[in-house]
Write a protein that holds these residues in place. Structure first.
Motif, mmCIF file in Angstrom:
data_model
loop_
_atom_site.group_PDB
_atom_site.id
_atom_site.type_symbol
_atom_site.label_atom_id
_atom_site.label_comp_id
_atom_site.label_asym_id
_atom_site.label_seq_id
_atom_site.Cartn_x
_atom_site.Cartn_y
_atom_site.Cartn_z
ATOM 1 N N LEU A 710 0.827 -1.208 0.000
ATOM 2 C CA LEU A 710 0.000 0.000 0.000
ATOM 3 C C LEU A 710 0.865 1.264 0.000
ATOM 4 O O LEU A 710 0.565 2.227 -0.704
ATOM 5 N N GLU A 711 1.948 1.231 0.792
ATOM 6 C CA GLU A 711 2.861 2.391 0.832
ATOM 7 C C GLU A 711 3.452 2.663 -0.542
ATOM 8 O O GLU A 711 3.548 3.807 -0.978
ATOM 9 N N GLN A 712 3.848 1.563 -1.206
ATOM 10 C CA GLN A 712 4.454 1.696 -2.545
ATOM 11 C C GLN A 712 3.461 2.337 -3.515
ATOM 12 O O GLN A 712 3.805 3.258 -4.253
ATOM 13 N N ILE A 713 2.198 1.863 -3.462
ATOM 14 C CA ILE A 713 1.157 2.415 -4.348
ATOM 15 C C ILE A 713 0.951 3.898 -4.042
ATOM 16 O O ILE A 713 0.843 4.736 -4.946
ATOM 17 N N TYR A 714 0.943 4.240 -2.739
ATOM 18 C CA TYR A 714 0.717 5.631 -2.311
ATOM 19 C C TYR A 714 1.847 6.541 -2.793
ATOM 20 O O TYR A 714 1.606 7.604 -3.364
ATOM 21 N N GLU A 715 3.110 6.084 -2.603
ATOM 22 C CA GLU A 715 4.262 6.907 -3.014
ATOM 23 C C GLU A 715 4.267 7.124 -4.523
ATOM 24 O O GLU A 715 4.504 8.229 -4.999
ATOM 25 N N ASP A 716 4.010 6.034 -5.261
ATOM 26 C CA ASP A 716 3.971 6.166 -6.727
ATOM 27 C C ASP A 716 2.867 7.118 -7.147
ATOM 28 O O ASP A 716 3.035 7.927 -8.062
ATOM 29 N N GLY A 717 1.731 7.044 -6.430
ATOM 30 C CA GLY A 717 0.593 7.917 -6.750
ATOM 31 C C GLY A 717 0.929 9.377 -6.551
ATOM 32 O O GLY A 717 0.609 10.226 -7.391
ATOM 33 N N ILE A 718 1.619 9.709 -5.428
ATOM 34 C CA ILE A 718 2.005 11.110 -5.172
ATOM 35 C C ILE A 718 2.945 11.608 -6.262
ATOM 36 O O ILE A 718 2.748 12.680 -6.841
ATOM 37 N N ALA A 719 3.988 10.787 -6.542
ATOM 38 C CA ALA A 719 4.969 11.203 -7.560
ATOM 39 C C ALA A 719 4.295 11.400 -8.914
ATOM 40 O O ALA A 719 4.548 12.393 -9.606
ATOM 41 N N ASN A 720 3.388 10.471 -9.292
ATOM 42 C CA ASN A 720 2.707 10.587 -10.592
ATOM 43 C C ASN A 720 1.817 11.823 -10.639
ATOM 44 O O ASN A 720 1.729 12.511 -11.656
ATOM 45 N N ALA A 721 1.147 12.126 -9.487
ATOM 46 C CA ALA A 721 0.269 13.301 -9.443
ATOM 47 C C ALA A 721 1.083 14.577 -9.621
ATOM 48 O O ALA A 721 0.679 15.505 -10.325
ATOM 49 N N LEU A 722 2.276 14.623 -8.994
ATOM 50 C CA LEU A 722 3.117 15.826 -9.110
ATOM 51 C C LEU A 722 3.717 15.961 -10.503
ATOM 52 O O LEU A 722 4.082 17.052 -10.923
ATOM 53 N N ASN A 723 3.846 14.835 -11.212
ATOM 54 C CA ASN A 723 4.463 14.881 -12.542
ATOM 55 C C ASN A 723 3.455 15.084 -13.658
ATOM 56 O O ASN A 723 3.831 15.084 -14.826
ATOM 57 N N ARG A 724 2.150 15.234 -13.320
ATOM 58 C CA ARG A 724 1.151 15.442 -14.380
ATOM 59 C C ARG A 724 1.456 16.746 -15.116
ATOM 60 O O ARG A 724 1.769 17.763 -14.490
ATOM 61 N N PRO A 725 1.364 16.743 -16.453
ATOM 62 C CA PRO A 725 1.749 17.941 -17.204
ATOM 63 C C PRO A 725 0.910 19.171 -16.893
ATOM 64 O O PRO A 725 1.361 20.296 -17.041
ATOM 65 N N ASP A 726 -0.346 18.979 -16.423
ATOM 66 C CA ASP A 726 -1.185 20.160 -16.175
ATOM 67 C C ASP A 726 -0.866 20.818 -14.840
ATOM 68 O O ASP A 726 -1.354 21.888 -14.539
ATOM 69 N N ILE A 727 -0.040 20.170 -13.982
ATOM 70 C CA ILE A 727 0.326 20.785 -12.700
ATOM 71 C C ILE A 727 1.716 21.352 -12.829
ATOM 72 O O ILE A 727 2.653 20.641 -13.176
ATOM 73 N N SER A 728 1.881 22.623 -12.606
ATOM 74 C CA SER A 728 3.205 23.228 -12.668
ATOM 75 C C SER A 728 3.659 23.539 -11.250
ATOM 76 O O SER A 728 3.078 24.358 -10.557
ATOM 77 N N ILE A 729 4.719 22.840 -10.812
ATOM 78 C CA ILE A 729 5.226 23.070 -9.454
ATOM 79 C C ILE A 729 6.015 24.381 -9.446
ATOM 80 O O ILE A 729 6.089 25.083 -8.463
ATOM 81 N N VAL A 730 6.622 24.671 -10.607
ATOM 82 C CA VAL A 730 7.510 25.837 -10.679
ATOM 83 C C VAL A 730 6.697 27.106 -10.466
ATOM 84 O O VAL A 730 5.721 27.354 -11.167
ATOM 85 N N ASN A 731 7.120 27.898 -9.483
ATOM 86 C CA ASN A 731 6.354 29.107 -9.157
ATOM 87 C C ASN A 731 6.791 30.305 -9.991
ATOM 88 O O ASN A 731 6.231 31.374 -9.881
#
Length: 949
Positions: A710-731
């Motif tokens: 479950l932890e592995q699925i959760y970590e992969d999910g967070i990383a994938n969510a942050l890497n989605r092209p429509d989300i820009s982390i860069v401020n």
């Protein structure tokens, strides 16, 4: 008491020579080839594997490889979008670059090996700084997968020139375009519609004058590079148009019109190789202009003679004029003449010229990696003067014995677990499991099932054509061919008393065979085993699997109608029918105590039945695809299953729990064999690899295993969510406003970078608390009188800082320094703004003390770029930034002085050694100075001179 099991882990993978996921490299002696997630290094002459580049825990397969101009450095791209730099001498990873979202499809180093460009299925090109181990920028513009990347360097630039060499980048993609990028401005300067269909390959000739591109329609085009325009950059001509840097020239005629999968120039010899057919590679010889002029002269001579034979003067004049025209111009197409075709023994995946040529044979070596899990090296002979002999390529070396040509269909183990037999369509191989060496290779038909016969001296193979083949292992010979059935033999099993073999076939028959051991005493004693047909049991449908119960009383038969029929073994009377599967049962097994039977089916389910009454204890949805094999572990109710979903799973048959999931194969798993001593399990797959999974001493608890998944699925999910092209982390404003720009920052969040960011936050919290406590103590001491101050105790130090014996700021630096250079930027992106403010204070302290100034500068400039808006609007930051500027400037000036001093010293040493060499030559030989200098220049690389310091 919570039940614990023993964990299993992957220990060996063998049977793979090369996989067809990536290109291969060859240097004239060693071949570097992909093997799913690893890279193997083969000595082609000896046929030995020298090393395996394996990173523990990394499962993605290799998709691209490239050699650096620097010695022993290789870049390897993987299917998860990561690029690793390997050092072949130490077999270790130097750096890992994470930036692509999909698999890496193209890699190229610049001329010095200081920069690496990578292209991917996600259509981006990323430029990496190999020295600083950081991503420089991302180039966007292609609309489909990148197929090739090449750096364009200007040939006429001398090596001492300070101009930026290879500042142009050439890329091709499946979107039919070829693009030329200026890496200094990070923009595309020319886009060319290269072909009507996708551009599949590209190479530049060694003189850097021509570019050759190949398309998926089988067309090869040549393009001329205009070096004058390249050096000037984007300049308008008189007509107001921007001067083009690449011009189309001509097409190269090929013998076949298939996809051009690779084009390659030989680095030093005049050869061009093109692969546009599955099994053959066309070799073109590049002629010199002198050769073409001679040929034209011969043509002119023939034309004149032709003219003389016709008596008219007009004809003579025309013929001479034609000949003069021929003499005028040399076409690019004339330079390339078809030389020979190399025909390989199977489909070619990639090829490479040997860069260090072998001295043993004249000619050029061509290395070929085949899709059938084999490697070959061909010798291309040098051209001869005689016209009668047509040049032919000869095969020099090949590596094909340590692996099957087709997928492994069946596995079986000898009684002592020492020898493994694996069979595929065409070959039976025996492996020593201790050394994983292939001991025997024997030709066979299309093998479907196999078993060792009693005594472990013979192996029986059931084939697709309905024959049972018996092989003697000592002589590795076929001793008997039994025409057992009229259709595929799906299953073989030996009765526990070792007297009878049972076979089940698609011809709806179950046949029983008794063993006859014959001893021939003709000078020497030969033991051979033959099968004697005793009984036949006719069934209502095709038989897919047969099994004896270990107590020897029952026989289970699985049919195509999705049922399992159980008979008494001695009388063949019907006992039970097990029905419940929706699709046919593909395999089954009975536990050692003959109480449970487990069946696996194409309906993805595994069912556990009691053998007393035929009741179904449990039905488990076991795999995402068809379950191919099931086997009980010896003396237990634990069992193993494998499926087409590439997974191997371990189950508890009493509690109906999944104990462990093991993923390692990259394709469906066909075959399974379990150790007779319950020590290990072996699997064979469509990816042609055989893997051994051993029982470890480490205990396994089901709750912990589920939590970890479950932890592995959760970590992969967070990383994938942050890497989605429509989300820009860069401020940074630019990144938000125009995400579609050509150049962008290189960021990709992985679980590693997220954890690194968390470690920095924890370190900052700990250090801030420690400093606040001591600051409070110092304030109290200052306020109190001298007597009170003497009696006050300082606060206790944080146990972590006390253990390392570090000050808070030194501890934060230690944590930051431990983060790999490639993950640092992404880790800093995780920090919230209040932690950035906190980190700025520590940057000031480090700059003041002169600690790791390069790292301080790198972090500072990155944070200023990312958080520019907040920092500008925040007044508090001003007080922190002004002293930081002063301290950092002072430290950087000190560093600059040191580097400058060292550079001057090195230049002085070089001048002194050159002067000494000149003087030494003067003394040795009676030359004047100019001649001596010329001789030094000639022999600089070859002559070894002793320098007296």
């Amino acid at each position: 008491m919570v039940q614990s099991y023993l964990r299993h882990g992957p220990t060996q993978a063998f049977g793979l020579i090369c996989s067809s996921t990536s290109n291969s490299l060859y240097d004239g002696k060693l071949a570097y080839v992909p093997a799913l997630e690893d890279v193997l290094v083969w000595d082609m002459k000896k046929g030995q594997m020298l090393s395996m580049w394996h990173e523990t825990g990394h499962r993605s397969e290799v998709t691209c490889m490239c050699r650096s101009p620097q010695e022993n450095i290789f870049a390897v791209g993987y299917a998860d979008g990561s690029v690793r730099l390997w050092n072949s001498a130490f077999v270790s990873v130097i750096a890992t670059f994470n930036g692509h979202q999909k698999s890496v499809t193209a890699l190229a180093f610049d001329a010095q090996g200081a920069r690496l460009a990578s292209g991917s299925q996600d259509t981006d090109i990323i430029m990496w700084d190999v020295v600083a181990e950081a991503g420089l920028y991302r180039l966007r513009g292609h609309r489909n997968q990148i197929t090739t990347i090449q750096f364009l360097s200007e040939p006429e630039l001398p090596s001492t020139s300070t101009g930026s060499r290879s500042h142009m980048l050439l890329t091709t993609s499946k979107d039919t375009f070829m693009k030329l990028w200026d890496t200094s401005t990070q923009h595309c300067v020319q886009t060319i519609v290269a072909h009507r269909s996708e551009v599949s390959s590209l190479d530049i000739d060694p003189e850097k004058n021509f570019i050759f591109t190949g398309s998926s329609e089988g067309e090869v085009k040549a393009w001329k590079i205009d070096h004058e325009s390249l050096s000037q950059g984007l300049v308008e001509n008189e007509a107001g148009e921007v001067a083009k840097m690449i011009h189309p020239v001509t097409s190269l005629p090929l013998s076949s019109r298939h996809r051009v999968s690779q084009i390659l120039f030989h680095p030093s010899q005049p050869y061009l190789a093109v692969q546009s057919h599955d099994r053959s590679i066309e070799i073109f010889r590049i002629r010199t202009e002198e050769e073409i002029r001679k040929k034209q002269a011969r043509r002119k001579k023939r034309a004149k003679e032709k003219g003389k034979s016709k008596q008219k003067g007009k004809d003579i004049d025309d013929a001479v004029e034609d000949a003069m025209d021929v003499d005028q111009e040399i076409n690019v197409i004339d330079l390339f003449t078809p030389y020979l075709v190399v025909r390989a023994s199977a489909k070619v995946r990639s090829f490479d010229f040997g860069s260090k040529e072998a001295v043993s044979k004249p000619g050029v070596q061509l290395f070929v990696a085949l899709s059938s899990n084999a490697l070959e090296v061909y010798n291309i002979p040098p051209p001869t003067k005689s016209k009668e002999e047509t040049p032919e390529a000869t095969r020099m070396f090949s590596v094909d014995l340590p692996g099957h040509r087709t997928d492994v269909r069946t596995l079986c183990l000898s009684a002592d677990d020492q020898i493994l037999a694996s069979a595929s369509n065409g070959s039976l191989k025996l492996w020593n499991l201790k050394t994983t060496a292939c001991i025997r290779t024997i030709d066979c038909g299309y093998a479907i099932c196999s078993t060792f016969l009693p005594g472990d001296r013979h192996v029986a193979i059931g084939t697709k054509s309905g024959e049972i083949l018996i092989y003697d292992l000592a002589s590795s010979a076929l001793t008997e061919t039994v025409k057992a059935h009229s259709s595929t033999v799906w299953s073989l099993h030996v009765r526990p008393d070792e007297q009878v073999l049972v076979s089940g076939s698609a011809d709806k028959e179950v046949k029983f065979w008794e063993f006859e051991r014959n001893v021939f005493s003709n000078d020497e004693i030969k033991k051979s085993m033959t099968l004697n047909h005793t009984r036949t049991l006719k069934m209502s449908d095709e038989v897919l699997s047969v099994r004896y119960s270990p107590n020897g009383k029952l026989l289970a038969v699985a049919l195509l109608d999705s049922t399992v029929k159980i008979f008494y073994q001695d009388t063949l009377k019907f006992f039970l029918s097990l029905y419940g599967h929706k699709l046919p049962v593909l395999a089954m097994d009975i536990s050692d105590d003959s109480k449970l039977i487990v069946t696996c089916s194409a309906d993805k389910n595994v069912k556990i039945w009691g053998l007393d009454f035929g009741d179904c204890h449990k039905s488990i949805f076991a795999h995402e695809e068809s379950v191919m094999q099931v086997l009980f572990e010896r003396k237990s109710h634990y069992f193993w299953t494998v499926g087409k979903d590439k997974m191997l799973k371990y189950w508890d048959g009493d509690k109906f729990e999944n104990i462990q999931k093991l993923d390692g194969h990259h394709n469906e798993i066909w075959a399974l064999a379990v150790s007779n001593h319950a020590k290990f399990v072996v699997t064979g797959s469509h990816d042609k690899s055989i893997r051994v999974w051993e029982k470890l001493d480490e205990p396994l608890f089901l709750e912990e295993e589920r939590e970890r998944e479950l932890e592995q699925i959760y970590e992969d999910g967070i990383a994938n969510a942050l890497n989605r092209p429509d989300i820009s982390i860069v401020n940074n404003g630019e990144a938000d406003e125009q995400p579609s720009g050509e150049a962008a920052a290189v960021t990709k969040q992985t679980s590693e970078t997220l954890m690194a960011g968390e470690r920095i936050i924890e370190a900052l919290d700990l250090a801030d608390a420690e400093r606040a406590a001591f600051q409070e103590y110092e304030e109290k001491v200052a306020q109190a009188g001298s007597l009170e101050a003497a009696g006050m105790q300082p606060p206790p130090r944080n146990p972590i800082l006390a253990a390392y014996d570090l000050e808070p700021e030194a501890y934060v630096l230690r944590v930051v320094e431990k983060i790999s250079s490639t993950a640092l930027h992404d880790a800093l992106l995780v920090l919230p703004f209040d932690k950035v403010v906190s980190l700025m204070r520590y940057l000031d302290l480090w700059a003041q003390k002169g600690w790791n100034i390069s790292l301080v500068s790198r972090i500072l400039f990155f944070l200023l770029k990312i958080h520019h808006h907040q920092i500008v609007t925040n007044r508090v930051m001003r007080t922190a930034l002004i002293p930081l500027r002063v301290h950092l400037r002072r430290s950087l000036r000190r560093e600059k002085d040191t580097i400058g001093y060292n550079l001057v010293a090195l230049q002085h040493l070089r001048r002194r050694t050159e002067a000494e060499r000149t003087a030494q030559f003067y003394e040795e030989e009676d030359f004047d100075e100019e001649k001596v200098r010329a001789k030094i220049a000639e022999g600089k690389k070859r002559k070894r001179v002793s320098i007296k310091a």
